[in-house]
Design an enzyme around this catalytic site. Structure first.
Site, PDB file in Angstrom:
ATOM      1  N   GLU A   1       4.860  -3.934   3.821  1.00 23.61           N
ATOM      2  CA  GLU A   1       4.773  -4.347   2.403  1.00 23.61           C
ATOM      3  C   GLU A   1       5.126  -5.829   2.229  1.00 23.61           C
ATOM      4  OE1 GLU A   1       5.790  -1.677  -0.689  1.00 23.61           O
ATOM      5  OE2 GLU A   1       5.554   0.082   0.571  1.00 23.61           O
TER       6      GLU A   1
ATOM      7  N   GLN B   1      25.700  -2.462  19.449  1.00 29.08           N
ATOM      8  CA  GLN B   1      26.749  -3.230  20.130  1.00 29.08           C
ATOM      9  C   GLN B   1      28.058  -2.448  20.180  1.00 29.08           C
ATOM     10  OE1 GLN B   1      25.823  -5.941  21.548  1.00 29.08           O
ATOM     11  NE2 GLN B   1      27.802  -6.533  22.407  1.00 29.08           N
TER      12      GLN B   1
ATOM     13  N   ARG C   1      35.705   6.487  20.721  1.00 28.23           N
ATOM     14  CA  ARG C   1      35.662   5.814  22.025  1.00 28.23           C
ATOM     15  C   ARG C   1      36.961   5.058  22.304  1.00 28.23           C
ATOM     16  NH1 ARG C   1      33.683   5.695  27.099  1.00 28.23           N
ATOM     17  NH2 ARG C   1      33.295   3.568  27.846  1.00 28.23           N
TER      18      ARG C   1
ATOM     19  N   THR D   1       5.902  -9.336   4.986  1.00 25.93           N
ATOM     20  CA  THR D   1       6.952  -9.743   5.924  1.00 25.93           C
ATOM     21  C   THR D   1       8.051 -10.535   5.198  1.00 25.93           C
ATOM     22  OG1 THR D   1       5.842 -11.840   6.341  1.00 25.93           O
ATOM     23  CG2 THR D   1       5.218  -9.990   7.775  1.00 25.93           C
TER      24      THR D   1
ATOM     25  N   THR E   1      -4.158  -3.573   4.009  1.00 25.20           N
ATOM     26  CA  THR E   1      -4.214  -4.303   5.280  1.00 25.20           C
ATOM     27  C   THR E   1      -5.491  -4.019   6.075  1.00 25.20           C
ATOM     28  OG1 THR E   1      -1.813  -4.093   5.359  1.00 25.20           O
ATOM     29  CG2 THR E   1      -2.901  -4.760   7.400  1.00 25.20           C
TER      30      THR E   1
ATOM     31  N   ALA F   1      -6.879  -9.190   7.703  1.00 23.15           N
ATOM     32  CA  ALA F   1      -6.230  -9.431   6.413  1.00 23.15           C
ATOM     33  C   ALA F   1      -4.882  -8.728   6.370  1.00 23.15           C
ATOM     34  CB  ALA F   1      -7.120  -8.928   5.271  1.00 23.15           C
ATOM     35  N   GLY F   2      -3.862  -9.442   6.872  1.00 21.05           N
ATOM     36  CA  GLY F   2      -2.500  -8.901   6.831  1.00 21.05           C
ATOM     37  C   GLY F   2      -1.771  -9.523   5.663  1.00 21.05           C
TER      38      GLY F   2
END
Ligand SMILES: Cc1cc2nc3c(=O)[nH]c(=O)nc-3n(C[C@H](O)[C@H](O)[C@H](O)COP(=O)(O)OP(=O)(O)OC[C@H]3O[C@@H](n4cnc5c(N)ncnc54)[C@H](O)[C@@H]3O)c2cc1C
Length: 401
Positions: A384, A357, A289, A386, A147, A151-152
């Protein structure tokens, strides 16, 4: 929930064809490796996870201890200083470390399947002796740089150059988001040797990070995985001997893509491990809980969340192990690695979200581990390649046939 495939051969029952062709159990040795790593992670890593996260320090002492256990050279033969284990073991190790701390998981993954594996797979015997042996023994910490700022996802944008000069190459440019960029000892870096042929002009080089002409630049202040070291590497007329070119000039991009086929399995394992950790926190909390006079685990909404989380984690684990199983057999895993990485990383984001949540307001605080998993898992959909790029890779493989 177990962390291994727990239906043994007997579970395939009356279907002889299936039982002959498929196994869903780990061997005693594979289980022992997982158990050893789990115990290590719980005793040596868990107590300090939040301290490292808040200080944003990479715990080098853990890397040294992992080296003693052979975990810095998991997939390399003993004759090259490694532990001589399989990809199935590797998946188990990264999963168990990441169940406790993804920062350690990504460090082991980047060191093993990116830097060391690049040299091991494409290097000469001399390069392997010089670099793979100390890397696999954990005497050196490895980084890997594809990277760059421009340059991604698209390596065609690579600007770092390597110009031949007598017996040396001179590297100039920068690599960013490099895991172990400021703490590593050696890196495999991709640089352009021929500007005229796009990615076919990219070559791979072994760079000693303690030599002149290379230095760590900005260290990233990250959302998650904050104890993993992510930094820019700056190359300013960095002279490296010609023998540090890996393979031939122009082969670097293709080598990198093949290295990522293995690397993506470890990112899938990172995602499965963190999802498992988040799930276990949520399961535990839901039993403790109480609201409306009973544990929240007795509410159907919470049970549905738990059921979905456990089911998705198991599916992600199966995809990851399948890719590892194929890799152990020397099969091409481009599609399967991307499928495992895509699915496991998206599962980890959903699971960590539900874990917060289930904790309600407490999940929004640093008093519970759910908060850290929620931040850490996001890397899996980015590093590595997306999720969007994984879909492109998978589709390309599907449309080839
Ligand atoms: C913590 C961390 C550690 C990392 N470690 C390393 C490392 O050790 N070595 C290394 O080389 N790199 C490393 N990376 C870099 C990582 O691999 C890149 O960030 C990643 O590949 C994406 O590149 P980018 O960030 O430039 O995003 P971009 O490529 O700019 O993408 C931005 C967005 O556009 C989308 N996009 C881009 N192109 C397309 C397309 N054709 N179709 C659809 N969508 C598209 C992307 O999916 C994304 O959503 C690391 C990153 C992080 C965050």
């Amino acid at each position: 929930m177990t962390t291994v495939l727990d239906a043994g051969p007997a579970a395939t029952g009356s279907t002889p064809a299936l039982s002959a062709g498929m196994g869903f159990s780990l061997t005693d040795e594979q289980l022992a490796v997982r158990k050893m790593v789990r115990e290590f992670a719980e005793s040596e890593i868990a107590p300090q996870v939040m301290e490292w996260d808040e200080a944003q320090v990479y715990p080098l002492k853990i890397a040294r201890k992992l080296a003693e256990l052979g975990m810095m050279g998991i997939i390399f033969p003993e004759s090259y200083g490694g532990a001589g284990l399989s990809y199935i073991d590797y998946v188990g190790v990264v999963e168990e470390l990441s169940r406790v701390d993804g920062s350690i998981g990504i460090s082991v993954a980047a060191h093993n399947s990116l830097c060391t594996n690049h040299i091991f797979t494409f290097g000469t015997e001399e390069q392997k002796r010089r670099w793979v042996v100390p890397l696999a023994q954990g005497k050196l910490l490895g980084a890997w740089g594809l990277t760059e700022p421009g340059a991604g996802s698209d390596s065609k944008g690579t600007k770092t150059t390597a110009i031949a000069d007598g017996s040396h190459f001179i590297l100039s440019g920068s690599k960013n988001f490099i895991t172990h960029g400021s703490v590593g000892d050696v890196a495999v870096l991709m640089a352009v040797t021929d500007k005229t042929v796009g990615t076919h002009g990219i070559s791979a080089f072994i760079v000693d990070l303690h030599q002149s002409g290379v230095r760590a630049g900005r260290k990233e202040n990250k959302l998650g995985l904050r104890a993993s070291d992510t930094a820019t590497l700056v190359l300013e007329d960095c002279r490296i001997p010609k023998e540090n070119l890996i393979g031939r000039a122009g082969e670097g991009f293709v080598q990198a893509m093949k290295v990522l086929d293995g690397g993506r399995i470890s990112i899938a394992a990172l995602a499965v491990g963190m999802a498992q950790g988040a799930f276990e926190c949520a399961l535990h909390y839901s039993r403790q809980r109480e609201q409306f006079g009973k544990p929240i685990s007795e509410f159907q909404s919470i049970q549905n969340y738990l059921a979905d989380m456990a089911t998705e984690i198991e599916a992600a684990r199966l995809l990851t192990l399948k890719a590892g199983w194929m890799k152990d057999r020397g099969l091409k895993t481009t599609k399967e690695s991307s499928m495992a990485k895509l699915f496991a990383s998206e599962v980890s984001v959903r699971v960590a979200n539900l874990a917060v949540q289930i904790h309600g307001g407490y999940g929004f605080t640093k008093d519970f581990r759910a908060e850290k998993f929620y931040r850490d898992v996001k890397l899996c959909t980015i590093g590595e390649g997306t999720s969007e790029i994984q879909r492109m890779v998978i589709a390309r493989q599907l449309l080839k046939g």
